[in-house]
Design an enzyme around this catalytic site. Structure first.
Site, mmCIF file in Angstrom:
data_model
loop_
_atom_site.group_PDB
_atom_site.id
_atom_site.type_symbol
_atom_site.label_atom_id
_atom_site.label_comp_id
_atom_site.label_asym_id
_atom_site.label_seq_id
_atom_site.Cartn_x
_atom_site.Cartn_y
_atom_site.Cartn_z
ATOM 1 N N ASN A 93 0.901 -1.299 -0.074
ATOM 2 C CA ASN A 93 -0.055 0.006 -0.011
ATOM 3 C C ASN A 93 0.824 1.181 -0.025
ATOM 4 O OD1 ASN A 93 -2.320 1.568 0.394
ATOM 5 N ND2 ASN A 93 -3.342 -0.011 1.501
ATOM 6 N N HIS A 123 23.289 0.098 12.979
ATOM 7 C CA HIS A 123 24.469 0.776 13.232
ATOM 8 C C HIS A 123 24.922 0.268 14.750
ATOM 9 C CE1 HIS A 123 24.211 3.697 9.692
ATOM 10 N NE2 HIS A 123 23.150 3.828 10.178
ATOM 11 N N LYS A 189 -1.741 -13.760 19.846
ATOM 12 C CA LYS A 189 -2.824 -14.794 19.583
ATOM 13 C C LYS A 189 -2.039 -15.637 18.581
ATOM 14 C CE LYS A 189 -7.312 -14.812 17.560
ATOM 15 N NZ LYS A 189 -8.376 -14.101 16.873
#
Length: 195
Positions: A93, A123, A189
């Site tokens: 998207n 880094h 979950k």
């Protein structure tokens, strides 16, 4: 399009996980690809008017043809581009950012929400060495779903069928068939799969 990486030395070393320092003798070759990618991303985001054109321009950025089943909505941002791999039937998207110097692999059927950030580079904590780049690949396995505004950090693998909730910051691997949420992301979950 060629799958061959330009200037193989430094790029093969990056893909092998070697650190990148600005005093590397081949750093200029790396900087050339970054400059090219910046220019091509700006052009793509400013002028592509349909998903086919975005796919064509992004294929030029990453150096591999993107399958016609994959859709990327602009704007899309990357700092390097050459180490992105996109599978089939992927949806990305608007306003996603992929920092891919360490490699980003998106497998088939993956859904990525808006404003998702993936970074495959880090880094050192040591301030004296902070300019060094540590590449670590990000892998998103088949049929995963990354929610809006999530951040996937270097070295993370998101397992098959997993869901990363909107806004999550993922710093550890996500097991297959789970939902993770929060900062830092934790399993909330398990998804039962029925096939």
């Amino acid at each position: 399009m060629s799958n061959e990486q330009p200037h193989a030395g430094i790029f093969q070393r990056l893909q092998a996980g070697e650190l990148l320092r600005k005093d590397d003798p081949e750093y200029g070759k790396f900087a050339e690809v970054v400059s090219r990618t910046i220019r091509l991303c700006v052009e793509m985001n400013a002028t592509a008017t349909n998903v086919d054109e975005v796919r064509k321009r992004l294929s030029a950025i990453i150096g591999k043809e993107i399958d016609a089943s994959t859709t990327v909505f602009p704007p899309f941002y990357t700092n390097f581009g050459r180490f992105i791999t996109l599978g089939k039937n992927v949806f990305i998207n608007h306003a996603c950012s992929f920092l891919d110097i360490g490699g980003i692999k998106i497998e088939d059927e993956v859904q990525i929400g808006p404003r998702v950030n993936m970074t495959s580079e880090n880094h050192p904590l040591d301030p004296a060495d902070r300019q060094t780049l540590i590449p670590k690949p990000v892998v998103i396995k088949r049929n995963a779903w990354i929610g809006a505004g999530a951040t996937i950090l270097p070295g993370v693998t998101v397992g098959e069928n997993a869901v990363v909730a909107a806004g999550a910051v993922v710093s550890r691997d996500v097991p297959p068939n789970t939902v993770v949420a929060g900062v830092p992301a934790k399993v909330i979950k398990t998804i039962s799969t029925v096939f």
